[in-house]
Scaffold this motif. Structure first.
Motif, mmCIF file in Angstrom:
data_model
loop_
_atom_site.group_PDB
_atom_site.id
_atom_site.type_symbol
_atom_site.label_atom_id
_atom_site.label_comp_id
_atom_site.label_asym_id
_atom_site.label_seq_id
_atom_site.Cartn_x
_atom_site.Cartn_y
_atom_site.Cartn_z
ATOM 1 N N PHE A 116 29.124 2.000 9.842
ATOM 2 C CA PHE A 116 30.099 1.818 10.906
ATOM 3 C C PHE A 116 29.510 2.328 12.221
ATOM 4 N N SER A 117 29.869 1.681 13.328
ATOM 5 C CA SER A 117 29.447 2.121 14.652
ATOM 6 C C SER A 117 30.650 2.614 15.440
ATOM 7 N N VAL A 118 30.476 3.749 16.110
ATOM 8 C CA VAL A 118 31.539 4.311 16.946
ATOM 9 C C VAL A 118 30.936 4.768 18.271
ATOM 10 N N THR A 119 31.788 4.895 19.281
ATOM 11 C CA THR A 119 31.368 5.389 20.585
ATOM 12 C C THR A 119 31.966 6.765 20.801
ATOM 13 N N PRO A 120 31.144 7.815 20.879
ATOM 14 C CA PRO A 120 31.688 9.174 21.057
ATOM 15 C C PRO A 120 32.333 9.319 22.428
ATOM 16 N N TYR A 121 33.292 10.223 22.508
ATOM 17 C CA TYR A 121 33.879 10.538 23.809
ATOM 18 C C TYR A 121 32.851 11.191 24.725
ATOM 19 N N LEU A 122 32.092 12.135 24.155
ATOM 20 C CA LEU A 122 31.186 12.946 24.967
ATOM 21 C C LEU A 122 29.840 13.103 24.283
ATOM 22 N N HIS A 123 28.816 13.313 25.091
ATOM 23 C CA HIS A 123 27.526 13.822 24.644
ATOM 24 C C HIS A 123 27.305 15.177 25.308
ATOM 25 N N ILE A 124 26.782 16.125 24.540
ATOM 26 C CA ILE A 124 26.381 17.420 25.106
ATOM 27 C C ILE A 124 24.873 17.335 25.336
ATOM 28 N N VAL A 125 24.452 17.405 26.591
ATOM 29 C CA VAL A 125 23.060 17.132 26.941
ATOM 30 C C VAL A 125 22.464 18.322 27.697
ATOM 31 N N ASP A 126 21.147 18.267 27.866
ATOM 32 C CA ASP A 126 20.398 19.288 28.627
ATOM 33 C C ASP A 126 20.739 20.698 28.143
ATOM 34 N N TYR A 232 35.663 18.057 17.993
ATOM 35 C CA TYR A 232 34.555 18.331 18.897
ATOM 36 C C TYR A 232 33.417 17.333 18.727
ATOM 37 N N ASN A 233 32.876 16.888 19.862
ATOM 38 C CA ASN A 233 31.543 16.306 19.862
ATOM 39 C C ASN A 233 30.542 17.452 19.944
ATOM 40 N N TYR A 234 29.390 17.307 19.268
ATOM 41 C CA TYR A 234 28.452 18.409 19.127
ATOM 42 C C TYR A 234 27.087 18.082 19.714
ATOM 43 N N SER A 235 26.392 19.159 20.063
ATOM 44 C CA SER A 235 24.967 19.050 20.359
ATOM 45 C C SER A 235 24.197 19.102 19.037
ATOM 46 N N ASP A 236 22.889 18.889 19.131
ATOM 47 C CA ASP A 236 22.029 19.133 17.961
ATOM 48 C C ASP A 236 22.055 20.630 17.631
ATOM 49 N N ILE A 237 21.644 20.964 16.418
ATOM 50 C CA ILE A 237 21.635 22.363 15.966
ATOM 51 C C ILE A 237 20.377 23.056 16.453
ATOM 52 N N ILE A 238 20.563 24.266 16.944
ATOM 53 C CA ILE A 238 19.452 25.110 17.379
ATOM 54 C C ILE A 238 19.295 26.249 16.351
ATOM 55 N N THR A 239 18.069 26.482 15.923
ATOM 56 C CA THR A 239 17.785 27.587 15.010
ATOM 57 C C THR A 239 17.310 28.791 15.822
#
Length: 243
Positions: A116-126, A232-239
């Motif tokens: 399935f394809s969806v369009t997120p509300y937000l991207h968390i960037v930079d 929530y829309n999420y960023s990638d995970i940081i270790t």
């Protein structure tokens, strides 16, 4: 003798109720992934934050079947191996994305892979992360793939876990409070960023996160809008490994 005669219909009724169900157990498999339509990559999610909702529509005498929900994993994939072979309607449901149309007439036999394809509300960037002593400093910006009629952005906040499962449903409690939350005080996207490009105009700074020495943490930032589900829309995970 009369008592025995009276008991015979009761015994027959009980026997009929105890007949063995000879229907096959559900053993068909539905699997697949949810894709971020704007990036072509798997949708970034929290574990079990939203579902693939399905309705079995094989029977004409049941025009309003009850839905079943299949949880979507953190990596955007889903799998259920205990379904009946039948015809279904399906729809990504309850997540931080623009509403999708329900797809009808999907036939499930022994196994089906369905994306399935969806369009997120937000991207968390930079996103930036900087460990100073045992305090973690985080910053980010927001981007909206679609700005027109975007619900009000509510807040930005961190999620911290000691495992790779990290999100709203799997985070360490001390970091869940309002002390680490950044509220967005505007009703429309034009108070956050550019309506044409969707680029946010502000760098948001998360209050310092105090971590403990000798531990490895998994951290991500989430942002949400004021829709029905407030996921929530999420960023990638940081270790983050603290010396």
């Amino acid at each position: 003798m009369r008592k025995i005669i009276y008991l015979l219909p009761l015994i027959a009724l009980m026997a009929s109720c105890m007949q063995i169900d000879n229907y096959d157990e559900p053993s068909s498999r539905l699997s697949g992934k949810v894709i971020d339509q704007t990036t072509g990559q798997n949708f970034i999610a929290g574990h079990g934050d939203f579902n693939i909702r399905i309705w079995e529509t094989s029977f004409a005498d049941n025009p309003n079947p009850s839905p079943q929900d299949i949880h979507v994993r953190q990596d955007g994939t889903f799998n259920n191996e205990r379904l009946f072979a039948a015809t279904y309607a399906m729809q990504p449901y309850g997540g931080p994305f623009w509403p999708t149309e329900r797809e009808e007439g999907i036939e499930l036999k022994k196994s089906l892979t369905k994306d399935f394809s969806v369009t997120p509300y937000l991207h968390i960037v930079d996103v930036t992360s900087n460990l100073v002593g045992t305090n973690l400093k985080l910053t980010c910006r927001l981007k909206a793939p679609v700005t027109q009629n975007l619900p009000r952005v509510l807040d930005i906040r961190p999620f911290v876990s000691l495992t790779e499962y990290v999100g709203e449903s799997s985070a360490i409690t001390p970091y869940n409070g309002s002390a680490y939350q950044v509220n967005i005080n505007t009703n429309w996207w034009d108070g956050v960023g550019d309506m044409a490009t969707g680029q946010g105009s502000q760098v948001y700074t998360i209050p310092d996160l105090p971590l403990k020495s000798g531990r490895t943490y998994y951290v991500r930032i989430g942002a949400r809008v004021e829709d029905t589900y407030r996921k929530y829309n999420y960023s990638d995970i940081i270790t983050v490994t603290v010396p």
